[in-house]
Each structure stands twice: as C-alpha cells, then as structure tokens.
Design an enzyme around this catalytic site. Structure first.
Site, PDB file in Angstrom:
ATOM      1  N   GLU A  78       0.834  -1.208   0.000  1.00  0.00           N
ATOM      2  CA  GLU A  78       0.000   0.000   0.000  1.00  0.00           C
ATOM      3  C   GLU A  78       0.866   1.255   0.000  1.00  0.00           C
ATOM      4  OE1 GLU A  78      -3.215   2.577   2.647  1.00  0.00           O
ATOM      5  OE2 GLU A  78      -2.420   0.699   3.454  1.00  0.00           O
ATOM      6  N   ASP A  82      10.148   5.240  15.678  1.00  0.00           N
ATOM      7  CA  ASP A  82      10.056   6.680  15.463  1.00  0.00           C
ATOM      8  C   ASP A  82      10.621   7.421  16.668  1.00  0.00           C
ATOM      9  OD1 ASP A  82       9.275   9.217  14.456  1.00  0.00           O
ATOM     10  OD2 ASP A  82       7.429   9.106  15.604  1.00  0.00           O
ATOM     11  N   ASP A 121      11.014  11.343  18.042  1.00  0.00           N
ATOM     12  CA  ASP A 121      10.533  12.705  17.806  1.00  0.00           C
ATOM     13  C   ASP A 121      10.984  13.572  18.977  1.00  0.00           C
ATOM     14  OD1 ASP A 121       9.023  15.070  17.525  1.00  0.00           O
ATOM     15  OD2 ASP A 121       7.404  14.008  16.518  1.00  0.00           O
TER      16      ASP A 121
END
Length: 515
Positions: free
Chosen positions: A140, A206, A208
């Site tokens: 996808e 991730d 951040d």
C-alpha cells in the site's frame, strides 16, 4: 504541466510534519469535489457497486526496472516520455527552475520527483528483488495531494508505474504501508473481508524531539538545534545496538524525518514477517522511559541491570556529561533542581544539597551533579545507602539520555510511515538516510532543501560545456548535495538484495533435495 487544484500552498504551521499516518479516514475538499476529481480519492469512499475502481494494468517488459545503466539515466534525467498522447501525462522534459520558487510550490515538487527522487532504488528496496513480486505489487502507498486530499490503498505492479503516478498526481508527500494478502486495489472485490489483511511490513521505530520537551532546555515543540539533536544521536546509538546485538537484525536504515526526528526501517525478512504480538513485545523490550510529563520517577528497572541496559549506560555516560550536564544544563533553575532531588534516595542528603545550592544561586548542573558524590563522601547522612545512591544515579542518567520512542508506531503492521526521500512540507528538507558510521557528523540543519538541490543542478549545467556533458552522462542527483545520500541508499539496498537472493537460492536448494 498539470494544474494544481490546491487553494494555495500549505503553510508550515498547518502541517503535521513528522506524523505517522495510522488507518486514517480519507479527506475530500469541497474544491476537489467541484473539479469532479473524487475518483482519485480512497476507493473506500465509493459505493460497493462502483465501477470506478482503478483498472488492472498490463505490464510490458519495457516498464520493468532492470540493471541496465541506461535505465538509471532515464530515471534521474527527467527526459523520459511517459504515456505520450495522454492529457494527464507528466511533462516530457525537465521543468525549468525559477530561483524565486518556494519549496511549497507544486512546480518545485514536480521537478524534484522528475529529476531527483530515487524511484529505482525505492522499488528495489520494497520489492526485495530485481523482478516484480507481490512484496511490491501488494504494497500500500498513500498520497497526500497538493489540495490536502488523501489517497489510500494505492498499489503498483512496478516501480516505473509508481513513478508515473507520482509524476501525474504530484503529491506533497507519500507514505508506505504494509504488504497485503491481496492487491490493495482489489480489496472490495474479495468475497471475504478476512481475505484482505496486512501480511508483512518493515519493523519501524520513530524518534521525535517533542517527546524530549520536558528535559531539553534549548528548544521546544518543532524547533531544533545542534544541542538537542544529540538526543536523537543517543537514541539511534542505543536502539541500533539493541536491534543488531540482541535481535541479530542487519538491514537497519535510519532516515531523517526532515525536521525534528528520525525513523528506523528494519528490512530483514524475519523483521518484516513479525506479527503484531511480536512487534509489541520487541517495542516493550526497548521501552524504559514511562509516564507523562507530570509523573514521578520515569525509570524503574530491576537489578542487576539487564545486559541491554548495562550496554546502554556504557554508550550514554559520555553523552550525559557533555550533552546533558554541559549543553542542556537541566537543573540550573531551582524548580528543576528540585526534580533532581526527588530522584535521590536519602532525605538528609537532599536537605544538605538544597542548602548548598540555595547558598550559591546560578550553580551549574555539572557542579550540582558533582556535589551529590562530594556530600555523600563527607558522611553528612548517616542513613545513606551507597548502593541505593548509585542505582538512583544510574536511573537519572537513563531518564535524561535513554531513547523516548513513539512505541505505538512499532506495534502494528498497519501503520503508514513517510517514505524516505520525500520533501518535508514544513522545512523543504529531504528526508535523507543517516549513515550510522558517520552519525556524529550528521547535521540535520545542513540537510539540503529541494530548492537548493534544483539550484545546484542549474549551476552545474551552466558550468559544464556540451562537449563535457556528451562525454560523461551525469545523473541529476550526482550534480547536487543529494549524491552521498542516494549512494548510501543504493549501497544499503544492494546489501539487502544480496541476502534476499542468497535466501532464495538456499530455499530452492532445500526444495530440490526433497523427494
């Protein structure tokens, strides 16, 4: 050139720049509807009996990427003729670049995709082979268009067809999702909903810097500087070591998010095939900092320390002295110093430290950290437990240096993650891979912007004579500061392909021996 339906360029403050896109609903602007382009939106918004589902594409041999050098030239030169005679085709020649252009201009984005984006290597990375496979065909992709419309469940048999569609739609960014059990475009034609489910995806992490706002003193929110980038450097070192040494993963790529963070993509086949339960367990293994901004002690680990934590402390101790105590000076203010005292185990020692610091306003964090051991050695507290103090200091080091991961991103295959090499919509910087062998030298503020790169191409071409250009065909990315990042990505992908090829040969040999 296709005209944008966007009412205007996105402002940086409107952009969720490092966002990981979950199973988000599609969005259709009124302007898009008026233009009659709702057929581009996620097909989930169409009725069950709709016939506007994207048609299957017959793939010709010439559409497929191969190893030929002239294919690489076509990819980056921007001169390849795509879908001749089709009004929706991208421009046939490279777009001119105006020096006054802004990175949010659609023309700038299209020129970047046309001339610089490494579609060839992206395809090989996600396909795990030179030949088309379901690893790519059932993958996808999600596009964020210039008018903020969001397209999900896009899929392509080959990398060239992905490139054609991106040049046609000119998205402001795009995300990569999982490989499904069936083609995402065919999901509504399946008789059983359970027949369409995520089957594989790279394990991702991730980092951040907004998650460090309670302990970084130099910046906050989306702002970063070289001082606070050290938090990302520490996190990469610790997580990368754990993934390689504790789990045996080899194909780990770290990618700068474009502004204030980094993403890890683990492409080992064993990692890609992990189910959600295993992903959750691995994420939990790496999670040490727990609790919100107003909570108490955030590190509560067992003793003796797990080997992973012992190794992490060894990696982090140097950073703690330089990057935390000296650069961040986290306990310079009295209320922050109180936070430090609450993490120490002895009340009498705390009272002595508080008295000393009150008598010397402005005392640095370096000095305050040294005061702990100095006063402990004087015997100021008869109840002080030396081992408890040592363990408390270890926990403090971990609280101020250990990675603060967005664990939810890592737990499920369904999550979408921003593709490497897209343009960050808030800064104009390219989301480039980070060479961990040169981690200390990586400068997030020095990563090239899209306008800088296009300007470098023009400058290079102006200085190169036609004769020189004819002798050596230079790809556009080689004319710019993007070159080392693309070459790093190419090397990374080549290593992954070598292993995938070896695994395939081993499997074929094993099958041949069966009788």
């Amino acid at each position: 050139m296709p005209h944008s339906t966007a009412p205007g360029p996105m402002r940086p403050e409107e952009v969720d720049e490092d966002g990981i896109l979950p199973d988000a609903p599609q969005q259709v602007s009124d302007h898009t509807k008026e233009e009659g382009k709702t057929d581009m939106i996620d097909s989930a918004s169409q009725s069950e009996d709709s016939t506007s589902e994207a048609p299957r594409i017959d793939v010709n041999v010439e559409d497929l990427f191969d190893d030929a050098d002239d294919d690489e030239e076509d990819e980056f030169s921007g001169s390849k003729v795509l879908n001749p005679g089709n009004e929706s085709s991208p421009p046939e020649a490279p777009l001119p670049f105006a020096q006054s252009a802004k990175y949010t201009d659609p023309e700038v984005m299209l020129a970047f995709y046309q001339r610089l984006f490494p579609f060839r290597y992206l395809y090989q990375w996600l396909n795990h082979s030179m030949k088309p496979s379901n690893d790519f065909g059932h993958r996808e992709f999600a596009f964020t268009l210039q008018n903020d419309a969001y397209l999900r469940y896009q899929s392509f048999p080959t990398g060239d067809l992905l490139r054609r569609e991106i040049l046609r739609l000119n998205p402001s960014r795009f995300e990569i999702g999982p490989v499904y059990t069936a083609n995402p475009r065919d999901r509504k034609t399946l008789r059983k909903s359970t027949a369409f489910r995520p089957m594989a995806k790279e394990l991702v992490f991730d980092i951040d810097l907004t998650d460090y706002d309670e302990i970084r003193t130099c910046c906050n929110k989306a702002n970063i500087c070289h001082k606070c980038w050290s938090f990302v450097t520490m996190a990469i070192k610790v997580v990368d070591a754990a993934l390689r040494e504790d789990f045996g993963f080899q194909h780990i790529m770290w990618v700068y998010s474009g502004r204030r963070g980094a993403h890890a993509w683990i492409s080992d086949k064993r990692a890609r095939n992990m189910d959600d339960q295993k992903r959750k367990a691995l994420a939990g293994y790496l999670e040490v900092i727990k609790g919100g901004a107003q909570s108490g002690k955030k590190v509560n680990v067992k003793r003796p320390l797990h080997p992973h934590l012992a190794r992490s402390l060894d990696i982090l101790k140097e950073h703690f002295q330089r990057d935390i105590l000296e650069d961040q000076d986290p306990w310079a203010e009295p209320e922050k110093a109180e936070r430090l005292l609450r993490l120490l185990p002895d009340k009498v020692l705390n009272d002595s430290l508080r008295k000393k610091w009150d008598a010397a306003p402005g005392r640095s964090s370096v000095s305050k950290w040294a005061d702990i051991d100095a006063l402990a050695k004087t015997g100021a507290s008869k109840t002080l437990d030396g081992r408890a103090l040592l363990e408390a200091k270890q926990d403090i080091v971990l609280e101020y240096t250990y990675p603060r991961l967005d664990i939810e991103v890592s737990k499920k295959k369904i999550h979408l993650l921003k593709s490497p090499f897209v343009i960050h919509p808030g800064t104009g910087r390219v989301c480039v891979p980070i060479d961990t062998k040169r981690l200390a030298k990586f400068d997030p503020l020095g990563v090239p912007t899209v306008t800088e790169l296009l300007g470098e191409i023009d400058a290079f071409d102006e200085q190169t004579t036609k004769e020189e250009s004819d002798v050596k065909k230079t790809q556009d990315y080689e004319k710019t500061g993007l070159r080392p990042y693309v070459e790093y990505f190419r090397t990374y992908v080549a290593g992954l392909l070598r292993e995938e090829k070896g695994v395939k040969r081993e499997r074929e040999t094993d099958n041949a021996m069966e009788f």
